[in-house]
Motif scaffolding. Structure first.
Motif, short mmCIF file in Angstrom:
data_model
loop_
_atom_site.label_atom_id
_atom_site.label_comp_id
_atom_site.label_asym_id
_atom_site.label_seq_id
_atom_site.Cartn_x
_atom_site.Cartn_y
_atom_site.Cartn_z
N GLN A 151 43.13 35.94 34.87
CA GLN A 151 41.96 36.18 35.61
C GLN A 151 41.40 34.88 35.93
N GLU A 207 35.95 28.59 39.27
CA GLU A 207 37.23 28.70 38.96
C GLU A 207 37.38 27.32 38.22
N LEU A 219 41.77 41.52 36.26
CA LEU A 219 40.36 41.23 35.82
C LEU A 219 39.66 41.62 34.54
N PRO A 220 38.92 40.84 34.58
CA PRO A 220 38.68 40.86 32.69
C PRO A 220 37.97 42.42 32.32
N MET A 250 38.06 34.58 40.15
CA MET A 250 36.24 34.56 39.82
C MET A 250 36.55 33.73 41.52
N HIS A 289 37.38 35.50 32.28
CA HIS A 289 38.08 34.69 32.94
C HIS A 289 39.08 34.26 31.98
#
Length: 213
Positions: free
Chosen positions: A43, A53, A32-33, A47, A39
């Motif tokens: 990552q 995404e 995860l960011p 989402m 992202h």
């Protein structure tokens, strides 16, 4: 799923030239960011919204066709064991100080846990806390600003770097692949070289393309 790096990358503006000097390597970041960060790479698979995404993937890969990206995304979500593994693992992480560790040599030598049965997360990776890792293990934290280098000799390296070629998330080349006696079908003590392994994989893909078209 991983990012490309090298000792020295040279780009010439007046010609479409891309030159690499030194050793090539690949990095992996957290699942995860950090807060307020976009992202990137792996990552993007986590989402919450599938449309987001696709938008993010198209943003980082200009000129791609949205319908193809969406089809590939659905393929990976359904069939890629690494993507499914990470999505399951991230749900089990109680806090950011835990990590998913893909052991370099966790699976039995000469065997494959996906040969007959669907894999379970403990067969491929562990969610653990602490820093007792081997140098070739892949360690993915839940949320961190650090990146780690993925060893080219790790069995999951090819699946992370070339997800379209290894669309099931299956193992790539590693040191423990044993040669098979073609007459008996049994394993030998000789190990498969990297050249033989990739020659075989390319031959299989070429045969598949010829059959398809």
């Amino acid at each position: 799923m991983t990012s490309f790096g090298a000792t020295n990358i040279e780009r010439e503006n007046y010609m479409p030239t891309f030159r690499v000097q030194g050793q090539i390597y690949h990095h992996a970041g957290s699942l995860l960011p950090l807060p307020d960060a976009d992202h990137k790479f792996l990552q993007i698979y986590f989402m919450a919204n599938s449309d987001e995404e696709i938008e993010q993937l198209c943003h980082y890969n200009a000129g791609t066709r949205r319908e193809i990206v969406g089809a590939l995304q659905g393929l990976f979500d359904q069939h890629n064991e690494l993507v499914r593994l990470f999505k399951t693992a991230i749900q089990r992480m109680p806090a950011d100080d835990y990590a998913v560790v893909i052991r370099a040599d966790k699976r039995p030598v000469g065997q494959h846990e996906r040969q007959f049965n669907a894999p379970t997360i403990d067969e491929v990776a562990n969610v653990i806390v602490g820093e007792e890792f081997e140098s070739r293990d892949i360690i993915l934290h839940r949320r961190s600003g650090d990146i780690q280098r993925v060893s080219e000799t790790h069995r999951s390296y090819d699946g992370l770097q070339y997800p379209i070629l290894f669309w099931r998330g299956d193992d790539g080349y590693h040191f423990n692949i044993k040669m098979i006696n073609p007459q008996t079908g049994e394993g030998t003590n000789k190990k498969v070289s990297a050249m033989n392994y990739y020659s075989y994989r390319l031959m299989i893909h070429v045969k598949t393309l010829r059959t398809t078209f």
